[in-house]
Design a protein around this motif. Structure first.
Motif, short mmCIF file in Angstrom:
data_model
loop_
_atom_site.label_atom_id
_atom_site.label_comp_id
_atom_site.label_asym_id
_atom_site.label_seq_id
_atom_site.Cartn_x
_atom_site.Cartn_y
_atom_site.Cartn_z
N LEU A 157 34.21 24.38 -13.39
CA LEU A 157 33.81 23.33 -13.79
C LEU A 157 31.83 23.94 -14.09
O LEU A 157 31.20 23.41 -15.31
N MET A 158 31.47 25.21 -13.04
CA MET A 158 30.32 25.44 -13.45
C MET A 158 30.07 26.73 -14.61
O MET A 158 29.67 26.50 -15.63
N LEU A 159 31.38 27.10 -15.00
CA LEU A 159 31.76 27.87 -15.98
C LEU A 159 31.89 27.17 -17.39
O LEU A 159 31.77 27.80 -17.93
N ILE A 160 32.52 26.31 -17.42
CA ILE A 160 32.45 25.22 -18.74
C ILE A 160 31.55 24.75 -19.15
O ILE A 160 31.00 24.65 -20.47
N TYR A 161 30.27 24.77 -18.12
CA TYR A 161 28.93 23.91 -18.47
C TYR A 161 28.09 25.01 -18.92
O TYR A 161 27.18 24.74 -19.99
N VAL A 162 28.20 26.68 -18.40
CA VAL A 162 26.86 27.30 -18.42
C VAL A 162 27.69 27.79 -19.24
O VAL A 162 27.38 27.87 -21.16
N MET A 163 29.50 28.18 -19.78
CA MET A 163 30.15 29.29 -20.75
C MET A 163 30.10 27.94 -22.45
O MET A 163 30.10 28.56 -24.12
N THR A 164 30.37 26.56 -22.61
CA THR A 164 30.88 26.43 -23.01
C THR A 164 29.47 25.23 -24.10
O THR A 164 28.95 25.08 -24.96
N TYR A 165 29.11 24.43 -22.79
CA TYR A 165 28.25 23.65 -23.19
C TYR A 165 26.90 23.90 -23.04
O TYR A 165 26.07 23.63 -24.20
#
Length: 316
Positions: free
Chosen positions: A151-159
């Motif tokens: 979830l942290m990777l999605i938040y940082v790298m995507t959003y």
């Protein structure tokens, strides 16, 4: 000949283990509350349609008859029919196998060289600043849950940065570039914990080997430290590392369920998760059997690899 007999015996021992896994999975799935037919059709399905599905899939028969029929189909290589997808379970597993094996394989490809390199570096710089940093990184990697890291990777790298897509899967054999962008975060998520554990194991084994008598003798003869690390220490330190690599396959299989669900990867992990939610008994048992077989084969191959790594081990 001793190795061949040992290999045959170890693979033969898989049969009762797999039988126990199939039995336990079958019992647990049927112990879940609720009616799978009404769960699939809705709260008020047509009685005629519900009766047809119940009869078609044998849910109206006693549990022991369903179990015997299920075992007989397994002996014949038939994993049954999914009542949710209305397709053979074998076909579903073959279709979903590639994404799972690709993500797991790439996770090992990333984890092994990084873990071995950091482990050797930490052992060579024992109790120095670099060793402390690598140990802290290893502890953080082991302590970080897969779902939180994903979830942290999605938040940082995507959003936040907009660098990578949040979910999806494209086969690397069809579009390698698009596949790479979609696989970066799932592979990092799965590889992090593996890297941390393997690094700590490599470091501990190397430190133990570097303190052994044969290494001290090599130093006394003036052999360069780099040669001692590679030829006299690392090979002996491989045995416990191989053990962990084999056993970590179970962690990867479990982690793939979480990773595939979060990143919407259409693999076996997501298929298994959906089958539990839908109480699709045949699919749940079939995927469990596949995962179990893969893990047990990994354990057997790990045992066999000992003979090639350490010639002192005999299987006579």
């Amino acid at each position: 000949m001793g190795l061949f007999r040992y290999t045959f015996r170890r693979f033969a021992q898989l049969v009762p283990v797999l039988f126990g896994i199939v039995t336990l999975t079958f019992v647990l799935m049927h112990a879940l509350p609720g009616d799978p037919v009404r769960l699939w059709l809705g709260t008020e399905p047509g009685q005629e349609l519900a009766d047809e599905m119940i009869e078609a899939h044998g849910f109206d028969r006693p549990l022991y008859e369903q179990y015997i029929d299920h075992l007989w189909r397994l002996v014949q290589g038939d994993l049954g029919q999914s009542f949710v997808y209305n397709r053979p379970v074998t076909d579903l597993i073959w279709e979903r196998m590639e994404p799972t094996l690709v993500v797991m394989g790439l996770s090992y490809v990333v984890a092994l060289p990084v873990a071995i390199g950091l482990g050797i570096y930490g052992a060579a710089r024992h109790n120095e600043a670099g060793d402390h940093v690598s140990r802290f990184a290893g502890l953080a990697g082991i302590s970080t849950p897969n779902f939180w890291l994903a979830l942290m990777l999605i938040y940082v790298m995507t959003y936040h940065l907009g660098l990578l897509p949040a979910s999806g899967y494209t086969s690397p054999f069809v579009n390698p570039v698009e596949s790479a962008t979609l696989l970066v975060m799932p592979v990092i998520t799965l590889a992090t914990a593996q890297t941390a554990l393997l690094m700590r194991m490599t470091r501990s084994s190397m430190i133990e080997e570097l303190r052994s008598e044969h290494v001290e003798t090599a130093r006394a003869y003036g052999i360069p430290e780099r040669k001692i690390m590679v030829r006299h220490s690392f090979r002996n330190a491989l045995l416990p590392l191989i053990t962990i690599v084999g056993l970590q396959l179970s962690t990867l299989l479990g982690g793939s369920v979480i990773v595939e669900e979060i990143f919407a990867i259409p693999g076996l992990g997501r298929l298994f998760f959906d089958s539990i939610i839908d109480q699709d008994y045949s699919v749940a048992v079939g995927v469990t059997l596949f995962f179990s077989t893969l893990f047990l084969i990994g354990v057997v191959l790990t045992d066999i690899a000992y003979a090639y790594i350490d010639p002192r081990i005999k299987y006579d």
